[in-house]
Write an enzyme that holds these catalytic residues in place. Sequence first.
Site, PDB file in Angstrom:
ATOM      1  N   GLY A  16       0.890  -1.117   0.142  1.00 11.82           N
ATOM      2  CA  GLY A  16      -0.020  -0.056  -0.056  1.00 11.82           C
ATOM      3  C   GLY A  16       0.830   1.305  -0.127  1.00 11.82           C
ATOM      4  CG  ASN A  18      -0.099   5.481  -4.691  1.00 13.70           C
ATOM      5  OD1 ASN A  18      -0.113   6.650  -4.671  1.00 13.70           O
ATOM      6  ND2 ASN A  18      -0.019   4.443  -5.475  1.00 13.70           N
ATOM      7  CG  MET A  94      -2.360  -6.523  -6.639  1.00 17.37           C
ATOM      8  SD  MET A  94      -2.036  -5.350  -8.025  1.00 17.37           S
ATOM      9  CE  MET A  94      -1.803  -6.222  -9.355  1.00 17.37           C
ATOM     10  CG  LEU A  97     -13.126  -3.922  -8.076  1.00 21.00           C
ATOM     11  CD1 LEU A  97     -13.180  -2.669  -7.845  1.00 21.00           C
ATOM     12  CD2 LEU A  97     -13.396  -4.879  -6.779  1.00 21.00           C
ATOM     13  CG  ASN A 111      -7.021   2.045 -10.180  1.00 20.05           C
ATOM     14  OD1 ASN A 111      -6.512   1.504  -8.975  1.00 20.05           O
ATOM     15  ND2 ASN A 111      -6.739   1.747 -11.386  1.00 20.05           N
ATOM     16  CG  HIS A 113      -3.165   2.830 -14.863  1.00 17.61           C
ATOM     17  ND1 HIS A 113      -3.137   1.331 -14.727  1.00 17.61           N
ATOM     18  CD2 HIS A 113      -2.449   3.094 -16.268  1.00 17.61           C
ATOM     19  CE1 HIS A 113      -2.410   0.900 -15.925  1.00 17.61           C
ATOM     20  NE2 HIS A 113      -2.263   1.737 -16.888  1.00 17.61           N
ATOM     21  CB  VAL A 148      -9.323  -3.361 -16.978  1.00 18.82           C
ATOM     22  CG1 VAL A 148      -8.070  -3.263 -16.472  1.00 18.82           C
ATOM     23  CG2 VAL A 148     -10.176  -4.485 -16.629  1.00 18.82           C
ATOM     24  CG  ASP A 149      -5.845  -0.076 -16.204  1.00 18.87           C
ATOM     25  OD1 ASP A 149      -6.150   0.066 -14.911  1.00 18.87           O
ATOM     26  OD2 ASP A 149      -5.122  -1.036 -16.599  1.00 18.87           O
TER      27      ASP A 149
END
Length: 220
Positions: A16, A18, A94, A97, A111, A113, A148-149
């Site tokens: 963790g 961040n 990781m 979802l 999130n 990235h 995703v992303d």
Amino acid sequence: MMRERLRTAILISGRGSNMGALIEAARRPDYPAEIALVLSNDPAASGLEAAKAAGIAVAAVDHRIHAHREDFERSMDRLLEIHRIQFLCLAGFMRLLTPWFVARWHGRLINIHPALLPAYKGLRTHERALADGVKIHGCTVHYVVPAVDDGPIVAQAAVPVLDGDTPQTLGRRVLTQEHRIYPLALRLIASGAAVMADGVVRIAAADQEGSRALIQPLDS
């Protein structure tokens, strides 16, 4: 009069990095969000001990004991409800979802990235940037959507790609900026300065820093 602080949970799978930056930012009394919970899918995640040492409530829901992803997420969701969580930050979480969880937390889930989205979605972002010979790389905080992303962008930071960079040296330079923009993004959202509408995040004029640009290579 300051609005009530946004009760925020950080979801982690490991140390963790961040998470630490968010916890440190939230120590300031004028910060508009509080870190009320750190939740992991791995009971052995080292970030849980770090959060506990910082006085943050911690919990774990082991994904390996659930037969289906949605069962795992429903267990997480119950814990989030118990802790009266209003907003979620993914910080090295990781697990992919499901659409159910993303819909449940729509507009309340962000999130970070390690790339300048929409470029370099997925893994190995620093290696791919170096292989392509780009001169500027960076990181992005975005709202989470089922893809995703993807999702509306809240904040980005750019760093120069230098001759002789390795994925490790470039990654360290990007990580420094991640630690800057994740607390910034959460502050903007929690204060109401960042508003998402029609798939785009708008930032209040007072919170924009003007037209400074990063140019690489430098103009001599």
